[in-house]
Design an enzyme around this catalytic site. Structure first.
Site, PDB file in Angstrom:
ATOM      1  N   HIS A 125       0.857  -1.184   0.000  1.00  0.00           N
ATOM      2  CA  HIS A 125       0.000   0.000   0.000  1.00  0.00           C
ATOM      3  C   HIS A 125       0.896   1.238   0.000  1.00  0.00           C
ATOM      4  O   HIS A 125       1.795   1.364   0.838  1.00  0.00           O
ATOM      5  CB  HIS A 125      -0.925  -0.028   1.222  1.00  0.00           C
ATOM      6  CG  HIS A 125      -1.939  -1.129   1.125  1.00  0.00           C
ATOM      7  ND1 HIS A 125      -2.229  -1.982   2.161  1.00  0.00           N
ATOM      8  CD2 HIS A 125      -2.709  -1.513   0.078  1.00  0.00           C
ATOM      9  CE1 HIS A 125      -3.144  -2.849   1.756  1.00  0.00           C
ATOM     10  NE2 HIS A 125      -3.449  -2.588   0.503  1.00  0.00           N
ATOM     11  N   GLY A 126       0.647   2.122  -0.954  1.00  0.00           N
ATOM     12  CA  GLY A 126       1.545   3.259  -1.174  1.00  0.00           C
ATOM     13  C   GLY A 126       1.707   4.155   0.035  1.00  0.00           C
ATOM     14  O   GLY A 126       2.763   4.775   0.220  1.00  0.00           O
ATOM     15  N   ARG A 187      -6.004  -6.605  -2.989  1.00  0.00           N
ATOM     16  CA  ARG A 187      -7.327  -7.160  -3.319  1.00  0.00           C
ATOM     17  C   ARG A 187      -7.338  -7.623  -4.774  1.00  0.00           C
ATOM     18  O   ARG A 187      -8.377  -7.933  -5.312  1.00  0.00           O
ATOM     19  CB  ARG A 187      -8.437  -6.099  -3.162  1.00  0.00           C
ATOM     20  CG  ARG A 187      -8.482  -5.395  -1.824  1.00  0.00           C
ATOM     21  CD  ARG A 187      -8.940  -6.322  -0.698  1.00  0.00           C
ATOM     22  NE  ARG A 187      -9.094  -5.562   0.543  1.00  0.00           N
ATOM     23  CZ  ARG A 187      -8.099  -5.269   1.371  1.00  0.00           C
ATOM     24  NH1 ARG A 187      -6.871  -5.715   1.104  1.00  0.00           N
ATOM     25  NH2 ARG A 187      -8.307  -4.574   2.471  1.00  0.00           N
ATOM     26  N   GLU A 323       1.473  -6.332  10.267  1.00  0.00           N
ATOM     27  CA  GLU A 323       1.167  -4.918  10.505  1.00  0.00           C
ATOM     28  C   GLU A 323       2.189  -4.465  11.536  1.00  0.00           C
ATOM     29  O   GLU A 323       2.128  -4.867  12.698  1.00  0.00           O
ATOM     30  CB  GLU A 323      -0.258  -4.770  11.045  1.00  0.00           C
ATOM     31  CG  GLU A 323      -1.334  -5.369  10.148  1.00  0.00           C
ATOM     32  CD  GLU A 323      -1.736  -4.452   9.000  1.00  0.00           C
ATOM     33  OE1 GLU A 323      -1.301  -3.278   8.985  1.00  0.00           O
ATOM     34  OE2 GLU A 323      -2.485  -4.909   8.123  1.00  0.00           O
TER      35      GLU A 323
HETATM   36 ZN   LIG Z   1      -1.555  -2.254   4.033  1.00  0.00          ZN
END
Ligand SMILES: [Zn+2]
Length: 504
Positions: A125-126, A187, A323
């Site tokens: 994710h950027g 996704r 995460e």
């Molecule tokens: Zn992410």
């Protein structure tokens, strides 16, 4: 054999379908949950997961972070500085044409060895840039320490570690979650959670049932990852995200799209790996929100088309979604601390490929050559492939248990052995005998896969000539018959003598 069983199952289901009314909805490929769609409860604990709900980080925050050009230069400089143990290569390009650079770290970079491979991917994710920064620090730390630190040495000598710091350089450059086509790359993988099987919508392990593999439908970054997994046999991997502090493991989605714990066949193995990461982390395992700092993806919030499940199902690769920072884009001054908090975890996870699990090679008895067969573990519906070149396999498993491991290859008799897996890794090589050699002749087993005395007895009854066992049973039964007859005869004699005595 699995395929044959699969065909039988398919025919069986088709037969049932013929008689059943069409009650099950035909869905085929499941719908992806888009940001903002669906049950609001999915978002409950997913604090910073959807870009639409957030403001883009300010330009101010980017200070101290590497730009894409900086990152490229840092990677090139690294492979020059550490040329003995690394190489640089690209797996493709982003939508805007930025190369997706990878550093490989190994004592023999670029060579195929009978060793497991691990990959770290950052910046999927950027707007989650911590991973790309930490991965460069990881590479440099290994290079600086592999001659003096045992863990770094172990990794360099026994693992091929591949590091892709940024999968989404285009999103990063505009501080946005999605790529340049505004697609969420986590996704975008072929979703295999729900497929139509005959008249049923069924959840399937689609390594038996390839679906929706059309690469033209995927983003270039996704395609690059999919092709990468076809070229390199990865044993395990992790992607680094931000916005929470937890080690997430499969499955990521559920059949009915509702939120609950949905474990994959290797649930225990994944729990072990996730816990290994969280416990080695400075504070991940102290989480109030997640017990032990780990979570099943579907029980947190289900997603579809994620990279993690695709890796496990299609790539034979055990992937965690990590995460690593509550704050997606913390100030650059916090990076050294976040790195120190994650350093041990990142190293331990890679080293687990060598330090634990069952490893070995498969050979053919007739030619003595490596036989790239399959490895199954009893009670776990998952197959690990041995490598095409050396037929080495690396089966991660939760320690502290006995496992029945079976190696098989078409045209050869499968061989099973039991393995006690303690804290350390176990080696179990297999030598498979061609099926054609079985012509009623008793072949001497040359499996060198004995692990402990109790197994010898088991193997005697399972693998030696069944005729001997049968003969033993017949002899025992005959002796029992003779004994019984003798007892009856003695009883009869006693009665006769007592009758005589009373008469007298
Ligand atoms: Zn992410």
């Amino acid at each position: 054999m699995i395929k044959l069983r699969f065909v039988h199952s398919l025919l069986f289901f088709k037969a049932i379908c013929f008689f059943l009314p069409k009650i099950a909805a035909r869905g085929g490929h499941s719908d992806y949950i888009q940001p903002g769609d669906g049950n609001a409860s999915f978002h409950g604990t997913a604090r910073h997961l959807f870009a639409q709900e957030e403001k883009r980080p300010s330009v101010e925050l980017t200070r101290g972070y590497m730009t894409n050009a900086d990152l490229e230069k840092a990677m090139k400089d690294f492979t020059k500085r550490c040329s003995k143990i690394s190489r640089l290569y690209s797996i493709g390009k982003s939508v805007n044409g930025f190369p997706l650079w990878v550093i490989e770290i190994s004592d023999k970079p670029g060579e195929i060895e009978a060793e497991p491979a691990f990959k770290y991917i950052g910046n999927v994710h950027g707007d989650e840039p911590v991973g790309r920064e930490l991965l460069l620090r990881l590479a440099n730390w290994i290079c600086d320490n592999y001659e003096k630190d045992p863990l770094a040495k172990l990794i360099v000598e026994n693992v091929h570690l591949h590091i892709l710091p940024s999968l989404n350089p285009d999103g990063f450059s505009v501080r946005r979650r999605n790529n340049a086509n505004n697609v969420d790359l986590n996704r975008d993988f072929p979703d295999q959670s729900l497929v139509t099987f005959g008249c049923f919508n069924t959840y399937l392990m689609s390594q038996f049932f390839p679906i929706n593999e059309d690469l033209s439908l995927r983003q270039p970054e996704t395609t690059a990852i999919m092709n990468w997994l076809r070229e390199i046999r990865f044993t395990a991997s992790a992607t680094l995200h931000g916005g929470a502090l937890v080690a997430n493991f499969p499955w990521d989605g559920t059949e009915d799209k509702r939120k609950y714990y949905y474990g994959c066949p290797d649930d225990q193995t994944f729990r072990f790996l996730a816990r290994l990461y969280s416990k080695s982390h400075r504070n991940m395992s102290f989480s109030i929100e997640f017990e032990d700092g780990i979570t099943n993806g579907a029980s947190w919030y289900p997603i579809y088309g994620g990279m993690q499940d695709w890796n496990y199902i299609h790539g034979g690769c055990f992937e965690l979604t990590l995460e690593i920072s509550d704050n997606k884009w913390p100030r650059a001054s916090e990076l050294p601390t976040i790195w120190e908090y994650n350093r041990k975890s990142m190293l331990n996870l890679v080293a687990s490929l060598v330090k634990t699990g069952v490893h070995g090679r498969i050979f053919s008895l007739d030619q003595g050559k490596p036989l790239p067969g399959l490895v199954m573990v009893k009670g776990i519906n998952y197959t690990v492939k041995a490598h095409q070149a050396y037929a080495d396999y690396h089966r991660l498993l939760e320690p502290g248990k006995i496992y029945e491991v079976t190696a098989s290859s078409p045209g050869y008799k499968p061989k099973t052995t039991s393995v006690w897996l303690g804290e350390n890794a176990v080696t179990a090589d297999f030598i498979l005998i061609p099926e054609a050699s079985y012509g009623g002749k008793l072949l001497r087993s040359s499996c060198d896969c004995s692990y402990g005395q109790p197994l010898l007895l088991t193997r005697f009854f399972t693998e030696t000539n069944n005729g001997i066992t049968f003969a033993l049973v017949v002899v025992v039964a005959f002796l029992f018959f003779l004994l019984q007859r003798r007892v009856r005869s003695n009883l009869w004699k006693q009665r006769q003598s007592s009758r005589r005595s009373t008469t007298v």
